[in-house]
Design a protein around this motif. Structure first.
Motif, short mmCIF file in Angstrom:
data_model
loop_
_atom_site.label_atom_id
_atom_site.label_comp_id
_atom_site.label_asym_id
_atom_site.label_seq_id
_atom_site.Cartn_x
_atom_site.Cartn_y
_atom_site.Cartn_z
N GLN A 1 124.76 -23.17 28.92
CA GLN A 1 124.96 -21.78 29.28
C GLN A 1 125.16 -20.93 28.01
N ALA A 2 124.51 -19.77 27.98
CA ALA A 2 124.68 -18.87 26.85
C ALA A 2 126.10 -18.32 26.85
N ASP A 3 126.82 -18.53 25.75
CA ASP A 3 128.21 -18.07 25.68
C ASP A 3 128.47 -17.22 24.44
N ALA A 4 127.43 -16.91 23.68
CA ALA A 4 127.59 -16.10 22.46
C ALA A 4 126.27 -15.41 22.16
N ALA A 5 126.31 -14.53 21.17
CA ALA A 5 125.10 -13.79 20.79
C ALA A 5 124.95 -13.81 19.28
N ARG A 6 123.72 -14.05 18.81
CA ARG A 6 123.43 -14.00 17.37
C ARG A 6 122.52 -12.81 17.10
N LEU A 7 122.87 -12.05 16.06
CA LEU A 7 122.03 -10.93 15.67
C LEU A 7 120.62 -11.40 15.37
N LEU B 1 117.95 -21.72 7.93
CA LEU B 1 119.13 -21.51 7.09
C LEU B 1 119.44 -20.03 6.96
N GLU B 2 118.39 -19.23 6.82
CA GLU B 2 118.60 -17.79 6.72
C GLU B 2 119.11 -17.23 8.05
N ILE B 3 118.53 -17.68 9.15
CA ILE B 3 118.97 -17.19 10.46
C ILE B 3 120.43 -17.58 10.72
N SER B 4 120.84 -18.76 10.23
CA SER B 4 122.20 -19.22 10.48
C SER B 4 123.24 -18.33 9.80
N ARG B 5 122.82 -17.51 8.83
CA ARG B 5 123.75 -16.58 8.19
C ARG B 5 124.08 -15.39 9.10
N TYR B 6 123.21 -15.09 10.04
CA TYR B 6 123.37 -13.89 10.85
C TYR B 6 124.57 -14.05 11.77
N ARG B 7 125.33 -13.00 11.91
CA ARG B 7 126.61 -13.09 12.61
C ARG B 7 126.44 -13.51 14.06
N VAL B 8 127.36 -14.36 14.49
CA VAL B 8 127.45 -14.78 15.89
C VAL B 8 128.65 -14.09 16.53
N TYR B 9 128.42 -13.41 17.64
CA TYR B 9 129.48 -12.74 18.39
C TYR B 9 129.87 -13.62 19.56
N GLN B 10 131.18 -13.96 19.64
CA GLN B 10 131.65 -14.81 20.73
C GLN B 10 131.70 -14.06 22.06
N ASP B 11 131.81 -12.75 21.96
CA ASP B 11 131.87 -11.92 23.17
C ASP B 11 130.52 -11.28 23.42
N LEU B 12 129.88 -11.67 24.52
CA LEU B 12 128.56 -11.12 24.83
C LEU B 12 128.62 -9.62 25.11
N GLY C 1 122.96 -1.47 20.96
CA GLY C 1 121.91 -0.88 20.13
C GLY C 1 121.33 -1.83 19.10
N ARG C 2 121.82 -3.07 19.04
CA ARG C 2 121.32 -4.04 18.07
C ARG C 2 120.54 -5.14 18.79
N SER C 3 119.57 -5.68 18.09
CA SER C 3 118.75 -6.74 18.65
C SER C 3 119.46 -8.08 18.47
N PHE C 4 119.61 -8.86 19.56
CA PHE C 4 120.32 -10.13 19.46
C PHE C 4 119.74 -11.14 20.43
N ASP C 5 120.03 -12.43 20.15
CA ASP C 5 119.63 -13.54 21.01
C ASP C 5 120.89 -14.15 21.62
N ARG C 6 120.81 -14.52 22.90
CA ARG C 6 121.91 -15.24 23.53
C ARG C 6 121.79 -16.72 23.17
N ILE C 7 122.91 -17.33 22.79
CA ILE C 7 122.87 -18.72 22.34
C ILE C 7 123.97 -19.52 23.03
N ASP C 8 123.78 -20.83 23.03
CA ASP C 8 124.73 -21.78 23.63
C ASP C 8 125.46 -22.47 22.49
N THR C 9 126.76 -22.20 22.32
CA THR C 9 127.51 -22.77 21.20
C THR C 9 128.27 -24.04 21.56
#
Length: 991
Positions: A344-350, A313-324, A331-339
């Motif tokens: 296929q990974a199409d977004a990134a979550r901090l 639930l806490e992780i789900s608050r972290y912003r998701v960027y639609q543009d990889l 300069g920020r740490s992020f994970d590639r995710i499949d929305t």
């Protein structure tokens, strides 16, 4: 916005003049030499070092009146002359040491010799403290509940932060939210980014300015330099002013005259922890002293687990960027995710940063021109990098810190100081929820002057004082936004306190303080009455009444920050801003026109799928969100077309129905098909624009509830207590209190009322209303569309059924739009592609509760001590009825346990080895603070500590602490990671 006085902060001329006068005087308080008197030296009983500034009071035998008094010189000596021959009692006091009273006979023309060695006792009620009454007094005589932690206790615990030593202290609530982050309060009401405890370091408020948060990690309270910690439980506004309604935590660091030398400490342990501390102090001459301290630490923070529900639930608050390739990810740490689930990974979550680090440097220059005068100038800088919970979400702090400067003068009964605290939010600190940078260079200016004197003719000690506190938020418009140039907070106060010995056994303390705040524009009075009964020399009873208050902080008043931004279909962005309530918010325009300014198409808010926050929308938007409608073409997807075709609709009818959806998207100010509703202050559905709404079971009221300008929170406390030493070995403290708090400043919550479709849903039962709404419209486009629908064979009832089938059942219970206040929420009024609402603060509630703190310490031998303490509060959660509020959505959590129990022992061997253990049980409790809502399960921690003073190498000691040695994986606050076993060691050398 209210007009507010603006003053340019400065170091007051009176303080500069006072320093210059004392400097020129050289030694203004040295008495003229006489032939008759008392002289001697005061030393530390353990290491025989001189105690500088120890107080000496001379009384005639059989009389309580002080004849003469003085303080020791830099070499620990003192001299009191001009005393008539006779028998006297001389009392020696030094803060943190056990006082002594010795008889002496003074002969004509002679200086009687009287030397003394004062001893530190870890478990003692005979120690001298200053924080309860802002003057020196014994713990037994203090009109408040107080504990003192001495150097031996502080050095015995190895941790990432020196504040950990407070965990076993009675009345202290501590929640560890990271490897080096702890939220610490007294007697409950904790929160994320906590600042309710009034924390001082050498008389200077040590919280981060403007934000008012206690970041213990970057306070200059290093283990190698802390002399003692005084913890005062209960309100203290009568002397300290606003914000002191739960207690005071006061760190005193080591004086360069009393503690010269160099200390180096190196630590390491679990989570790849490494730290170093340094202290060097000395003197240039008999009058000049100096000190330099510093520390550095680094560790891997405790991690969030995506497979653990609270963490997810806490992780789900972290912003998701639609543009990889979004530049904000650089300069920020992020994970590639499949929305979209296509693999296929199409977004990134901090991603939460796991590395934590901090650095701290401080310096002190001290001048002592005479026996009883000290002038101190000190300053420092500290910063940290790591994940930190806050009221607007978890921050990734990058170089977040502050620096300070302090000028302090003490001369006899005179105390004066000026200090400045400056925040440095770091260049790259951002919120995980929105990904936006948060910059803060706010400044706090504080000036104080106090005079303490004795009115011996009426057996009364008198304190008078005044102070000012000026906060200047500087956030580059990123925290206070549009309020950046109208957010100055000024508070001015004056106070007095008298302590009168009514008899040998009774002492009465009376205090009163008045404070003015330029934003709230009110004068608050803080009275204090306390009666202390000294039943025996080692047992006292106490009763007191205090009225205290807390002023709303910068965020509550002036916050203007983007709390959440979420992309919507059709190129829109849903934006919710966090706003302060210095001037409040009204909804008069809505009450006159029923206009809903924003409609929006989004499912979920802050990534939560809670019913109260679930926001789908006009049927068109819901269809888009569920994949029923293509927002680019305005046509139903192939699957839906097949579904409608299977239901017997012709292609013409399907096209017309799609056009109806498209029309609704072009009408953002309509209430949907069936009017709208919000929720009133009783939590009941309130309908706007629906005929015969009351007959359908809805309440019809004037509109949303206005938000009044934020006010101060007041607390009234009645307290009784007992402090005593039984059989010279058993020390007992019992405190009971009853408190009433009024006008809480609530957490940041969604305040934008939401408009809904009619709750009955989209069924044929509402076909008549659909026909009435569209049948009476004058809009030719709509009428033409309806005529086409009717000509195609689709009646209004059929349209209602189809809407329900395409969009889904239950649409009537979800919002379609956001009702706006009269004040502008979004910058520019939401022009462009932004729609949104706001979160804000309210004063609410009045609640009464009671509690107890009980502490027992048995000094079984000089080497072996056992302690136990427990705290109890009557409740840990207050619903709207307990708060005397009709709005069912209002509630208040203690955010701390209603019951906790701590116990342990320490044993010191003659060979320098020491060993101790502490058990800490915390009862589970609910949490509601900002975005962090949940609960903490009950947990038990067992800590062990070992130490060894290497006798063959004087000054060398080694300490090891095992934290949670049973490896009980537990969580101490909502939104924080689980904690497990941690072991830390430290080697320290002083020379």
């Amino acid at each position: 916005m209210n007009a507010r006085v603006s003053l340019t902060p400065f170091v007051p001329p009176w303080l500069a003049a006072l320093v210059l006068l004392l400097w020129m005087a050289g030694a203004p308080d040295i008495a003229y030499a006489q032939q008759t008197g008392i002289e001697g030296m005061v030393r530390d009983a353990d290491d025989r070092s001189p105690l500088v500034g120890a107080n000496i009071a001379v009384r005639a035998e059989g009389s309580p009146d002080i004849v003469r008094g003085t303080a020791t010189n830099p070499d620990g000596t003192y001299s009191i002359s001009g005393i008539d021959p006779g028998r006297y009692l001389v009392e020696f006091r030094f803060v943190g040491y056990q006082s002594q009273e010795l008889p002496v006979t003074v002969e004509e023309g002679e200086m009687a010799e009287l030397a003394v060695a004062l001893k530190i006792q870890t478990a003692s009620l005979d120690q001298v403290v200053v924080s309860a009454s802002r003057r020196q007094e014994k713990i037994l005589d203090a009109p408040a509940s107080i504990s003192v932690l001495q150097p031996d206790e502080i050095e015995a615990t190895v941790s990432t932060s020196s504040v950990e030593v407070l965990r076993a202290t009675p009345g202290v609530d501590m929640a560890q939210t990271g490897i080096d982050r702890r939220e610490v309060v007294l007697r409950g009401f904790n929160e994320a980014f906590s600042g309710s405890a009034f924390v001082l370091t050498d008389y200077r408020q040590a919280s981060v300015p403007s934000l008012g948060v206690n970041v213990h990690s970057i306070m200059p309270n290093m283990t190698v330099d802390v002399e003692r910690v005084e913890v005062v439980r209960g309100p203290g506004s009568a002397l300290y002013g606003p914000g002191v309604d739960s207690g005071v935590i006061h760190y005193f660091t080591k004086d360069p005259f009393n503690y010269p030398g160099t200390t180096v400490a190196v630590s390491g342990g679990s989570r790849q922890f490494f730290g170093g501390q340094f202290r060097h102090a000395g003197t240039f001459s008999d009058n000049w002293g100096y000190k330099v301290t510093g520390q550095y630490a680094r560790a891997e923070d405790w991690e969030l687990d995506i497979n653990d529900r609270p963490d997810s639930l806490e992780i789900s608050r972290y912003r998701v960027y639609q543009d990889l390739d979004d530049p904000a990810l650089e300069g920020r740490s992020f994970d590639r995710i499949d929305t979209d689930g296509d693999g296929q990974a199409d977004a990134a979550r901090l991603r939460r940063e796991d590395i934590y680090s901090k650095v701290n440097v401080n310096g002190l220059l001290q001048y002592q021109p005479g026996d009883n005068t000290t002038i101190s100038l000190n300053g420092g800088y500290a910063e940290l990098t790591g994940a930190v919970q806050s009221g607007i979400g978890t921050l990734q702090a990058e170089g977040f810190g502050y620096y300070y400067g302090q000028l302090r003068v003490q001369s006899g009964g005179l105390f004066a100081q000026s200090y400045i605290n400056v925040n440095d939010g770091g260049p790259d600190t951002y919120v995980y929820g929105g990904g936006n940078l948060v910059r803060d260079q706010s400044v706090q200016y504080n000036n104080q002057i106090q005079y303490d004197f004795s009115a011996s003719s009426i057996s009364t000690q008198v304190i008078i004082g005044a102070d000012s506190d000026i906060t200047v938020p500087r956030t580059n418009s990123q925290i206070v936004g549009r309020n950046e140039d109208d957010d100055l907070i000024q508070e001015y106060g004056a106070y007095t306190q008298t302590t009168t010995d009514l008899s040998e056994k009774f002492a009465l303390t009376l205090a009163a303080r008045a404070d003015y705040n330029n934003v709230v524009e009110e004068v608050q009075l803080s009275p204090r009455v306390a009666l202390v009964y000294k039943a025996t020399p080692t047992n006292t009873l106490r009763g007191s009444y205090n009225r205290s208050f807390s002023s709303p902080g910068t965020n509550s008043l002036f916050l203007d920050v983007e709390a959440q931004r979420q992309p919507l279909p059709g190129g829109f962005d849903l934006v919710f801003r966090g706003l302060g309530a210095a001037d409040g918010y009204t909804f008069d325009n809505f009450r006159q026109s029923n206009e809903i300014k924003y409609s929006f198409p989004v499912q979920g808010f802050f990534g939560l799928n809670l019913d109260v926050n679930n926001l789908p929308l006009l049927p068109y938007y819901a269809a888009v969100a569920q994949g029923s409608l293509n927002p680019q073409t305005g046509q139903f997807t192939q699957g839906v077309q097949q579904q409608l075709s299977g239901a017997g609709l012709t292609s013409q009818q399907i096209g017309l129905l799609g056009s109806l959806f498209g029309y609704m998207a072009q009408e953002p100010n309509r209430l949907g098909f069936f009017g709208g509703r919000t929720v009133n202050e009783n939590g009941e559905a309130v309908v706007f624009g629906i005929p015969d709404a009351s007959a359908q079971g809805y309440s019809v009221v004037d509109g949303p509830v206005d938000i009044a300008p934020i006010e101060q929170t007041t607390t009234q406390t009645f307290e009784v207590g007992y402090k005593g030493i039984v059989s010279d070995r058993l020390i007992v403290q019992i405190d009971g209190y009853y408190e009433t708090k009024k006008d809480f400043v609530g957490p940041l919550v969604i305040e934008s009322p939401l408009a809904y479709l009619q709750a009955q849903g989209l069924t044929a039962d509402v076909a008549g209303e659909l026909d009435e709404i569209f049948g009476t419209t004058s809009d030719g486009t709509v009428q033409s569309l309806l005529n086409d629908l009717a000509n195609s064979g689709l009646a209004p009832g059929d349209v209602a059924d189809l809407l329900g089938g395409v969009v889904g059942n239950g649409l009537g219970d979800t919002p379609t739009g956001i009702i706006q206040p009269d004040q502008e929420v979004l910058p520019g009024g939401g022009a462009g592609n932004e729609v949104g609402g706001f979160l804000s603060y309210r004063n609410f509630g009045e609640v009464s509760y009671y509690g107890t703190d009980i502490s027992v310490t048995l000094q079984a031998t000089d080497a072996f001590a056992i302690f136990a303490n427990t705290s109890f509060l009557s409740d840990d959660f207050f619903d709207n009825e307990e708060l005397d509020e009709t709005n069912t959505s209002l509630s208040l959590a203690l955010n701390a346990p209603a019951f906790k129990f701590k116990s342990g022992f320490d044993y010191r061997f003659d060979n320098g080895f020491s060993f101790g253990m502490t058990g800490n049980y915390v009862e589970g409790f609910p949490v509601e603070t900002g975005p962090y809502v949940g609960s903490v399960d009950s947990y038990f921690l067992l800590d062990a500590r070992m130490g060894y003073k290497v006798q063959s190498i004087p000054g060398l000691r080694v300490d090891v602490t095992g934290k949670n040695i049973l490896n009980n994986e537990h969580r101490e606050f909502a939104g924080a990671p689980e904690l497990g076993l941690a072991v830390f060691g430290r080697m320290q050398y002083s020379f």
